[in-house]
Design a protein around this motif. Structure first.
Motif, PDB file in Angstrom:
ATOM      1  N   GLU A 171      35.651  57.706   1.832  1.00 49.36           N
ATOM      2  CA  GLU A 171      35.982  56.293   1.938  1.00 49.36           C
ATOM      3  C   GLU A 171      36.002  55.763   0.520  1.00 49.36           C
ATOM      4  N   THR A 172      37.054  55.054   0.176  1.00 47.69           N
ATOM      5  CA  THR A 172      37.215  54.552  -1.180  1.00 47.69           C
ATOM      6  C   THR A 172      37.325  53.036  -1.186  1.00 47.69           C
ATOM      7  N   ALA A 173      37.222  52.493  -2.378  1.00 44.14           N
ATOM      8  CA  ALA A 173      37.469  51.075  -2.616  1.00 44.14           C
ATOM      9  C   ALA A 173      38.349  50.979  -3.846  1.00 44.14           C
ATOM     10  N   MET A 177      36.930  36.516  -9.682  1.00 42.06           N
ATOM     11  CA  MET A 177      37.581  37.803  -9.764  1.00 42.06           C
ATOM     12  C   MET A 177      37.585  38.462  -8.390  1.00 42.06           C
ATOM     13  N   ALA A 178      38.717  39.030  -7.990  1.00 41.30           N
ATOM     14  CA  ALA A 178      38.833  39.692  -6.695  1.00 41.30           C
ATOM     15  C   ALA A 178      38.041  40.989  -6.713  1.00 41.30           C
ATOM     16  N   SER A 179      37.528  41.349  -5.566  1.00 43.63           N
ATOM     17  CA  SER A 179      36.766  42.600  -5.479  1.00 43.63           C
ATOM     18  C   SER A 179      37.640  43.702  -4.887  1.00 43.63           C
ATOM     19  N   ASP A 180      37.183  44.931  -5.081  1.00 40.48           N
ATOM     20  CA  ASP A 180      37.888  46.075  -4.516  1.00 40.48           C
ATOM     21  C   ASP A 180      37.950  45.947  -3.012  1.00 40.48           C
ATOM     22  N   ARG A 181      38.991  46.510  -2.442  1.00 40.54           N
ATOM     23  CA  ARG A 181      39.120  46.600  -0.995  1.00 40.54           C
ATOM     24  C   ARG A 181      38.469  47.908  -0.550  1.00 40.54           C
ATOM     25  N   SER A 182      37.608  47.844   0.457  1.00 39.88           N
ATOM     26  CA  SER A 182      37.002  49.064   1.005  1.00 39.88           C
ATOM     27  C   SER A 182      37.683  49.373   2.341  1.00 39.88           C
ATOM     28  N   GLY A 183      37.181  50.386   3.038  1.00 40.92           N
ATOM     29  CA  GLY A 183      37.791  50.773   4.302  1.00 40.92           C
ATOM     30  C   GLY A 183      39.089  51.527   4.112  1.00 40.92           C
ATOM     31  N   ILE A 184      39.188  52.248   3.004  1.00 42.70           N
ATOM     32  CA  ILE A 184      40.375  53.031   2.684  1.00 42.70           C
ATOM     33  C   ILE A 184      39.953  54.499   2.676  1.00 42.70           C
ATOM     34  N   PHE A 185      40.564  55.295   3.538  1.00 46.29           N
ATOM     35  CA  PHE A 185      40.140  56.680   3.712  1.00 46.29           C
ATOM     36  C   PHE A 185      41.202  57.638   3.181  1.00 46.29           C
ATOM     37  N   VAL A 186      40.731  58.612   2.404  1.00 49.22           N
ATOM     38  CA  VAL A 186      41.585  59.630   1.807  1.00 49.22           C
ATOM     39  C   VAL A 186      41.053  60.991   2.221  1.00 49.22           C
ATOM     40  N   GLY A 214      39.731  54.543 -11.395  1.00 48.11           N
ATOM     41  CA  GLY A 214      39.297  53.258 -10.861  1.00 48.11           C
ATOM     42  C   GLY A 214      39.190  53.180  -9.358  1.00 48.11           C
ATOM     43  N   VAL A 215      39.306  54.312  -8.684  1.00 46.84           N
ATOM     44  CA  VAL A 215      39.141  54.352  -7.229  1.00 46.84           C
ATOM     45  C   VAL A 215      37.688  54.735  -6.958  1.00 46.84           C
ATOM     46  N   ARG A 216      36.916  53.773  -6.474  1.00 46.47           N
ATOM     47  CA  ARG A 216      35.494  54.043  -6.234  1.00 46.47           C
ATOM     48  C   ARG A 216      35.314  54.854  -4.956  1.00 46.47           C
ATOM     49  N   ILE A 217      34.461  55.859  -5.019  1.00 41.83           N
ATOM     50  CA  ILE A 217      34.111  56.659  -3.844  1.00 41.83           C
ATOM     51  C   ILE A 217      32.866  56.023  -3.237  1.00 41.83           C
ATOM     52  N   LEU A 218      33.017  55.456  -2.045  1.00 43.60           N
ATOM     53  CA  LEU A 218      31.901  54.795  -1.377  1.00 43.60           C
ATOM     54  C   LEU A 218      31.095  55.763  -0.515  1.00 43.60           C
ATOM     55  N   LYS A 219      31.794  56.605   0.215  1.00 40.25           N
ATOM     56  CA  LYS A 219      31.162  57.613   1.076  1.00 40.25           C
ATOM     57  C   LYS A 219      32.014  58.866   0.998  1.00 40.25           C
ATOM     58  N   ARG A 220      31.333  60.001   1.127  1.00 39.08           N
ATOM     59  CA  ARG A 220      32.085  61.252   1.175  1.00 39.08           C
ATOM     60  C   ARG A 220      31.482  62.166   2.221  1.00 39.08           C
ATOM     61  N   SER A 221      32.341  62.879   2.900  1.00 41.78           N
ATOM     62  CA  SER A 221      31.896  63.817   3.918  1.00 41.78           C
ATOM     63  C   SER A 221      31.398  65.100   3.268  1.00 41.78           C
ATOM     64  N   SER A 222      30.856  65.952   4.093  1.00 40.00           N
ATOM     65  CA  SER A 222      30.594  67.331   3.674  1.00 40.00           C
ATOM     66  C   SER A 222      31.948  68.006   3.483  1.00 40.00           C
ATOM     67  N   TRP A 223      31.923  69.161   2.855  1.00 39.70           N
ATOM     68  CA  TRP A 223      33.134  69.985   2.827  1.00 39.70           C
ATOM     69  C   TRP A 223      33.162  70.808   4.097  1.00 39.70           C
ATOM     70  N   TRP A 224      34.349  70.987   4.636  1.00 42.43           N
ATOM     71  CA  TRP A 224      34.572  71.742   5.858  1.00 42.43           C
ATOM     72  C   TRP A 224      35.556  72.864   5.564  1.00 42.43           C
ATOM     73  N   GLN A 225      35.324  74.022   6.168  1.00 40.96           N
ATOM     74  CA  GLN A 225      36.246  75.146   6.022  1.00 40.96           C
ATOM     75  C   GLN A 225      36.994  75.315   7.333  1.00 40.96           C
ATOM     76  N   SER A 226      38.322  75.423   7.240  1.00 42.98           N
ATOM     77  CA  SER A 226      39.118  75.559   8.456  1.00 42.98           C
ATOM     78  C   SER A 226      40.297  76.490   8.219  1.00 42.98           C
ATOM     79  N   GLN A 227      40.760  77.056   9.299  1.00 41.08           N
ATOM     80  CA  GLN A 227      41.960  77.858   9.233  1.00 41.08           C
ATOM     81  C   GLN A 227      43.154  76.922   8.996  1.00 41.08           C
ATOM     82  N   ALA A 228      44.202  77.490   8.437  1.00 38.75           N
ATOM     83  CA  ALA A 228      45.415  76.709   8.195  1.00 38.75           C
ATOM     84  C   ALA A 228      45.981  76.231   9.537  1.00 38.75           C
TER      85      ALA A 228
END
Length: 169
Positions: free
Chosen positions: A68-70, A1-10, A39-53
């Motif tokens: 980062e997702t897989a 069975m094929a595994s998820d692809r990682s290295g995908i950033f959203v 079915g999109v696995r979250i591998l890593k997540r950043s902190s939340w950041w607040q920014s001006q528009a």
């Protein structure tokens, strides 16, 4: 069975409350839950950041982050899923740079380069190198990341990005 692809950033962002999930931060958390449910696995997540528009306007500040997702989804299918989730949260794509309850952008898909031919998404995201609200959270979870097109290191991109008011929450 094929595994998820990682290295995908959203990248995720919001500066308006959603009718169902409340303030931007809660909306972003709900969007992450839906991604995982789809079915999109979250591998890593950043902190939340607040920014001006960006570009600077009188809109409320944005809350932003990067994950980062897989997934087994191909880039066009993942982008279609991101757009469906945005629509479910009330996003209507009418005006560029409008305030929004949810914005989901496919930033990088395993370093692939795509000019958008045949309905494929533009990869990497064409404006990511201009956006501190993407680069700083991305650096937090992928400090050695390089721009797939230029090969530029993320710290170099951060130095050259458009300056905005931004802080980690």
């Amino acid at each position: 069975m094929a595994s998820d692809r990682s290295g995908i950033f959203v990248a995720l962002g919001a500066n308006l409350p959603s009718s169902r999930h409340g303030p931007p931060r809660a909306t972003l958390e709900a969007a992450l839950q839906i991604l995982a449910h789809e079915g999109v696995r979250i591998l890593k997540r950043s902190s939340w950041w607040q920014s001006q528009a960006q570009p600077v306007s009188d809109q409320p500040d944005f809350i932003n982050g990067v994950v980062e997702t897989a997934t087994m989804l191909e880039p066009s299918d993942l982008l279609a899923l991101l757009h469906r989730i945005e629509a479910a949260f009330g996003r209507v794509r009418q005006e560029r740079w409008a305030a929004r309850a949810l914005d989901l952008d496919l930033i990088d898909y395993q370093g692939r380069l795509s000019g958008g031919e045949g309905g494929a998404p533009l990869l990497p995201h064409p404006r990511l190198q201009e956006r501190l609200f993407v680069l700083l959270p991305l650096q937090e979870i992928a400090p050695d990341w390089r721009h797939p097109g230029s090969g530029s290191r993320i710290d170099t991109l951060i130095e050259k990005a458009n300056p905005i008011k931004i802080s980690k929450l």
